[in-house]
Design an enzyme around this catalytic site. Sequence first.
Site, PDB file in Angstrom:
ATOM      1  N   SER A 122      -7.847  -3.826   2.933  1.00 40.82           N
ATOM      2  CA  SER A 122      -7.227  -3.426   1.676  1.00 40.82           C
ATOM      3  C   SER A 122      -8.030  -2.285   1.035  1.00 40.82           C
ATOM      4  CB  SER A 122      -7.097  -4.643   0.759  1.00 40.82           C
ATOM      5  OG  SER A 122      -6.125  -4.429  -0.231  1.00 40.82           O
ATOM      6  N   ASP A 146      -4.702  -4.159   7.064  1.00 36.91           N
ATOM      7  CA  ASP A 146      -3.544  -4.393   6.202  1.00 36.91           C
ATOM      8  C   ASP A 146      -3.504  -3.519   4.955  1.00 36.91           C
ATOM      9  OD1 ASP A 146      -1.125  -5.961   6.412  1.00 36.91           O
ATOM     10  OD2 ASP A 146      -1.676  -6.847   4.492  1.00 36.91           O
ATOM     11  N   HIS A 285      -2.319 -11.184   3.999  1.00 39.04           N
ATOM     12  CA  HIS A 285      -3.032  -9.952   3.661  1.00 39.04           C
ATOM     13  C   HIS A 285      -4.538 -10.065   3.882  1.00 39.04           C
ATOM     14  CE1 HIS A 285      -3.899  -6.171   1.698  1.00 39.04           C
ATOM     15  NE2 HIS A 285      -4.524  -6.758   0.698  1.00 39.04           N
TER      16      HIS A 285
END
Length: 308
Positions: A122, A146, A285
Amino acid sequence: MDVAIDISEFSYLPAQADALGVPLPQVERLTLPLADGRTLSALRFGTDAPRVTLLHGAGLNAHTWDTTALALQQPLLAIDLAGHGDSAWRDDVDYTPRTLAGDVAAALDAWATQPQIVVGQSLGGLTGAALAASRPDLVSELIIVDITPGIDVTAGPAALREFYAGPTDFASRDELVDKAMSLGFGGTRPETERGVFLNTRVRADGRVEWKHHFAHLAAQALAAHDPGSAAAPSVLHETGWDDLAGVRAPVTLVRAARGFVSETDADELQRRVPAARLVVLDATHNVQETAPVPLAALIDSTSPARGI
C-alpha cells in the site's frame, strides 16, 4: 513464586514461529536519529546484514510483517515509516511517498550494506517506488503489494473511517479491541488483541492512544467537518507513475484477489511498466497478514541467498 509474563512487543513471536514450524531468529528494535531531529525506528530480524527491507501501509507498523518475516527466514529490516509505530510524527504532516522515501534511504545508508529487495504494501509500495527511482543504488528489486498509483486506499471503507476517526484515546486496550471487533475488524479476539497492542501505546496519564499519526489527523479533520483534508494526507496528490517510470530494478506487482487493486489497475501498471511481473495471491489488502507464507515464498524466490 510469581511467574514473569512477557508483555514486550516481541512476546507474540515465539508462538508465531512455533505455528509456522520455523526457528525464532534474533529480533531487535533499532532507532536512527535523523538530520532534522526526528527519529526513525525499525525491527531487524537476524544477525547478518539485511537483504530485504519491508515497508508497511498507512495506519500500520513494522509488526504487520512479523509472520511474513518469520516465514521468510532471511535477515531483514521492517521499518516504521514516519508517523507510524515507534518513528516520530512529522510536524508538517507530509507523509507523501517521496518524503517517506528520504527517511528509508537514510535508514538503509545506516543499516544496510548491500542493495535491498524492497517490499512495500500500500503506502509502503509507493514509498518503495519513490526510493527505487531516487536511490537506485539501494534497491536490487521492488515488490509492490496491492497498490498502484492513483488508487485511494487512505479513505478505506466507511467502517474503517469510523474506526480511526472516533476518539483518539481510550481507557484500555480492551475497549479498543471491543470496538474493532464490533466493526468487523480482526479475526479471533487474540489476533485482534495482538494488533491493538502493537499499534497503541499507554500515555503518562494512563490513557491508551494509537501510535500512528493518521488516526489523530482523521479525528481532527472530522472535528473540523473537513473529512477530505487531514484524514487523507497528501498521499493522494502524488500519482507515483513518474516514480515507477524511473525504476530500473525489476518490479513485481502483487495483486490481492480480495484487495484494492483491480484487474484494470494491474493492466494499467503493466501497460506503463511493460517489464513488470504480476502475481495474484488469494488475500485481502493486507497480504502480509492474510497470506504471509505465499508472500514470503515469493520474496524468497527473488533472492539466491538462504538462511537467517
